[in-house]
Design a protein around this motif. Structure first.
Motif, PDB file in Angstrom:
ATOM      1  N   VAL A 115       0.853  -1.192   0.000  1.00 56.96           N
ATOM      2  CA  VAL A 115       0.000   0.000   0.000  1.00 56.96           C
ATOM      3  C   VAL A 115       0.889   1.242   0.000  1.00 56.96           C
ATOM      4  O   VAL A 115       1.781   1.380   0.826  1.00 56.96           O
ATOM      5  CB  VAL A 115      -0.934   0.008   1.224  1.00 56.96           C
ATOM      6  CG1 VAL A 115      -1.825   1.247   1.201  1.00 56.96           C
ATOM      7  CG2 VAL A 115      -1.781  -1.261   1.244  1.00 56.96           C
ATOM      8  N   ALA A 116       0.618   2.166  -0.928  1.00 56.62           N
ATOM      9  CA  ALA A 116       1.551   3.261  -1.179  1.00 56.62           C
ATOM     10  C   ALA A 116       1.400   4.461  -0.254  1.00 56.62           C
ATOM     11  O   ALA A 116       2.323   5.266  -0.142  1.00 56.62           O
ATOM     12  CB  ALA A 116       1.417   3.723  -2.629  1.00 56.62           C
ATOM     13  N   SER A 117       0.261   4.624   0.416  1.00 50.62           N
ATOM     14  CA  SER A 117       0.082   5.808   1.267  1.00 50.62           C
ATOM     15  C   SER A 117      -0.395   5.394   2.651  1.00 50.62           C
ATOM     16  O   SER A 117      -1.111   4.404   2.813  1.00 50.62           O
ATOM     17  CB  SER A 117      -0.921   6.780   0.647  1.00 50.62           C
ATOM     18  OG  SER A 117      -2.240   6.292   0.767  1.00 50.62           O
ATOM     19  N   ILE A 118      -0.021   6.194   3.647  1.00 50.61           N
ATOM     20  CA  ILE A 118      -0.399   5.901   5.019  1.00 50.61           C
ATOM     21  C   ILE A 118      -1.908   6.037   5.198  1.00 50.61           C
ATOM     22  O   ILE A 118      -2.537   5.213   5.871  1.00 50.61           O
ATOM     23  CB  ILE A 118       0.356   6.824   5.991  1.00 50.61           C
ATOM     24  CG1 ILE A 118       1.848   6.480   5.976  1.00 50.61           C
ATOM     25  CG2 ILE A 118      -0.203   6.705   7.403  1.00 50.61           C
ATOM     26  CD1 ILE A 118       2.707   7.377   6.836  1.00 50.61           C
ATOM     27  N   SER A 119      -2.509   7.055   4.591  1.00 51.27           N
ATOM     28  CA  SER A 119      -3.958   7.248   4.742  1.00 51.27           C
ATOM     29  C   SER A 119      -4.737   6.073   4.168  1.00 51.27           C
ATOM     30  O   SER A 119      -5.713   5.600   4.768  1.00 51.27           O
ATOM     31  CB  SER A 119      -4.388   8.551   4.057  1.00 51.27           C
ATOM     32  OG  SER A 119      -4.077   8.528   2.674  1.00 51.27           O
ATOM     33  N   GLU A 120      -4.307   5.580   3.022  1.00 50.44           N
ATOM     34  CA  GLU A 120      -4.972   4.418   2.416  1.00 50.44           C
ATOM     35  C   GLU A 120      -4.752   3.178   3.273  1.00 50.44           C
ATOM     36  O   GLU A 120      -5.650   2.344   3.419  1.00 50.44           O
ATOM     37  CB  GLU A 120      -4.428   4.188   1.003  1.00 50.44           C
ATOM     38  CG  GLU A 120      -5.084   3.023   0.275  1.00 50.44           C
ATOM     39  CD  GLU A 120      -4.453   2.762  -1.081  1.00 50.44           C
ATOM     40  OE1 GLU A 120      -4.802   1.741  -1.705  1.00 50.44           O
ATOM     41  OE2 GLU A 120      -3.604   3.569  -1.513  1.00 50.44           O
ATOM     42  N   LEU A 121      -3.566   3.057   3.834  1.00 51.60           N
ATOM     43  CA  LEU A 121      -3.253   1.912   4.684  1.00 51.60           C
ATOM     44  C   LEU A 121      -4.165   1.882   5.904  1.00 51.60           C
ATOM     45  O   LEU A 121      -4.716   0.837   6.265  1.00 51.60           O
ATOM     46  CB  LEU A 121      -1.790   1.984   5.107  1.00 51.60           C
ATOM     47  CG  LEU A 121      -1.224   0.843   5.948  1.00 51.60           C
ATOM     48  CD1 LEU A 121      -1.341  -0.486   5.227  1.00 51.60           C
ATOM     49  CD2 LEU A 121       0.229   1.133   6.298  1.00 51.60           C
ATOM     50  N   VAL A 122      -4.343   3.039   6.542  1.00 52.14           N
ATOM     51  CA  VAL A 122      -5.162   3.105   7.749  1.00 52.14           C
ATOM     52  C   VAL A 122      -6.622   2.828   7.439  1.00 52.14           C
ATOM     53  O   VAL A 122      -7.276   2.007   8.095  1.00 52.14           O
ATOM     54  CB  VAL A 122      -5.004   4.476   8.434  1.00 52.14           C
ATOM     55  CG1 VAL A 122      -6.008   4.623   9.583  1.00 52.14           C
ATOM     56  CG2 VAL A 122      -3.581   4.636   8.965  1.00 52.14           C
ATOM     57  N   SER A 123      -7.154   3.508   6.424  1.00 54.38           N
ATOM     58  CA  SER A 123      -8.583   3.379   6.127  1.00 54.38           C
ATOM     59  C   SER A 123      -8.934   2.061   5.447  1.00 54.38           C
ATOM     60  O   SER A 123      -9.986   1.480   5.714  1.00 54.38           O
ATOM     61  CB  SER A 123      -9.044   4.543   5.243  1.00 54.38           C
ATOM     62  OG  SER A 123      -8.364   4.520   3.989  1.00 54.38           O
ATOM     63  N   GLY A 124      -8.047   1.576   4.607  1.00 57.19           N
ATOM     64  CA  GLY A 124      -8.367   0.394   3.820  1.00 57.19           C
ATOM     65  C   GLY A 124      -7.972  -0.919   4.434  1.00 57.19           C
ATOM     66  O   GLY A 124      -8.460  -1.978   4.020  1.00 57.19           O
ATOM     67  N   LEU A 125      -7.094  -0.908   5.445  1.00 61.02           N
ATOM     68  CA  LEU A 125      -6.605  -2.168   5.993  1.00 61.02           C
ATOM     69  C   LEU A 125      -6.590  -2.160   7.520  1.00 61.02           C
ATOM     70  O   LEU A 125      -7.256  -2.969   8.159  1.00 61.02           O
ATOM     71  CB  LEU A 125      -5.212  -2.462   5.435  1.00 61.02           C
ATOM     72  CG  LEU A 125      -4.684  -3.893   5.541  1.00 61.02           C
ATOM     73  CD1 LEU A 125      -3.571  -4.130   4.545  1.00 61.02           C
ATOM     74  CD2 LEU A 125      -4.208  -4.245   6.926  1.00 61.02           C
TER      75      LEU A 125
END
Length: 281
Positions: A115-125
């Motif tokens: 996952v390339a971004s921290i925000s996507e990592l937090v919300s998506g996983l």
């Protein structure tokens, strides 16, 4: 290092991929201060950890010449999963005489290393991972360690950021743990279905003493919440301790990131090792 059964080459390749060879995409570029600990004198590598009907990938390291059961340290990942930094911390602990094992605690939900971004990592996983699942998987990891060269009666836990919060929760969950060290783990927050309780909620249930290591410049974990935790520990009469490094920010032990503070990280590491020995791990 292997589990009880041999791992063939294709399975080992899969496991190594699962625990994140190299650093997670979300933390690129890597700072020049990144520490790489060699594997000389160690048995280290991917492992398989049975947990219910599933096999959880993990990374473990221990002294290669160990003649008897070793004290165990469960190493709980940052939000980025078991990437190179966490693997390196396992090797450092192994050089200090421990069987250190880091389970990939998101393995049911996805691969955080891609996952390339921290925000996507937090919300998506990360937000999809229930605390109850994490605690059960840590129980399974401790059981695995006890059957693979570790002494489950001398077990400790440490974790970083997301994993720091889990240290507090696990110290209230499993009475077999001798000690915990929580590096900049969140202490309070709004309850949710996956995270119904926060460390401040479970102080009275702590079975093991926890050393909390926090940064005075950490905007995500304000000193107000750290002070609340100190007060709650005093009221509960728990033999835990919190150290605040005034000039350190969140992630001060993450040597691969700009937040790295060598003085605080080195002091915290020595305090951690002393804490484990002091409390029988």
């Amino acid at each position: 290092m292997t589990s009880n059964r041999p791992i063939d080459a294709s399975r080992r390749d899969f496991l190594n991929s699962a625990v994140g060879v190299g650093f997670a995409l979300a933390v690129q570029p890597i700072a020049a201060s990144a520490i790489i600990t060699d594997g000389a004198g160690l048995s280290a590598g991917a492992v398989e950890i049975p947990t219910g009907p599933a096999i959880m990938p993990g990374y473990a390291a221990k002294p290669a010449a160990a003649s008897g059961p070793l004290p165990v340290v469960l190493v709980v990942q940052e939000i980025f999963g078991v990437h190179e930094h966490i693997r390196d911390l396992c090797r450092r602990l192994a050089k200090a005489g421990y069987l250190a094992v880091a389970p990939e605690l998101y393995f049911r939900q996805g691969d955080p290393s891609k996952v390339a971004s921290i925000s996507e990592l937090v919300s998506g996983l990360v937000s999809k991972v229930p605390d109850s699942q994490v605690l059960a998987d840590l129980d399974a990891t401790l059981a695995w360690a006890g059957g693979n060269g570790g002494d489950a009666k001398r077990a400790a836990i440490t974790g970083f950021c997301w994993g720091g919060r889990q240290v507090w929760l696990y110290a209230a969950h499993n009475p077999r743990i001798k000690a915990g060290v929580a590096w900049y783990g969140r202490l309070q927050g709004e309850p949710s279905a996956n995270t119904p309780r926060q460390p401040l909620d479970i102080v009275a249930q702590l079975h093991a003493p926890v050393l909390g290591l926090y940064g005075g410049l950490d905007k995500g974990i304000p000193l107000e919440s750290v002070d609340k935790m100190k007060a709650a520990l005093r009221v509960a009469g728990k033999p835990s301790e919190i150290v605040v490094y005034p000039e350190a920010d969140h992630g001060f032990n993450a040597d691969y990131r700009p937040s790295y503070n060598a003085a605080a990280a080195n002091d915290g590491w020595q305090r951690m090792l002393q804490w484990f020995k002091q409390h029988g791990a």
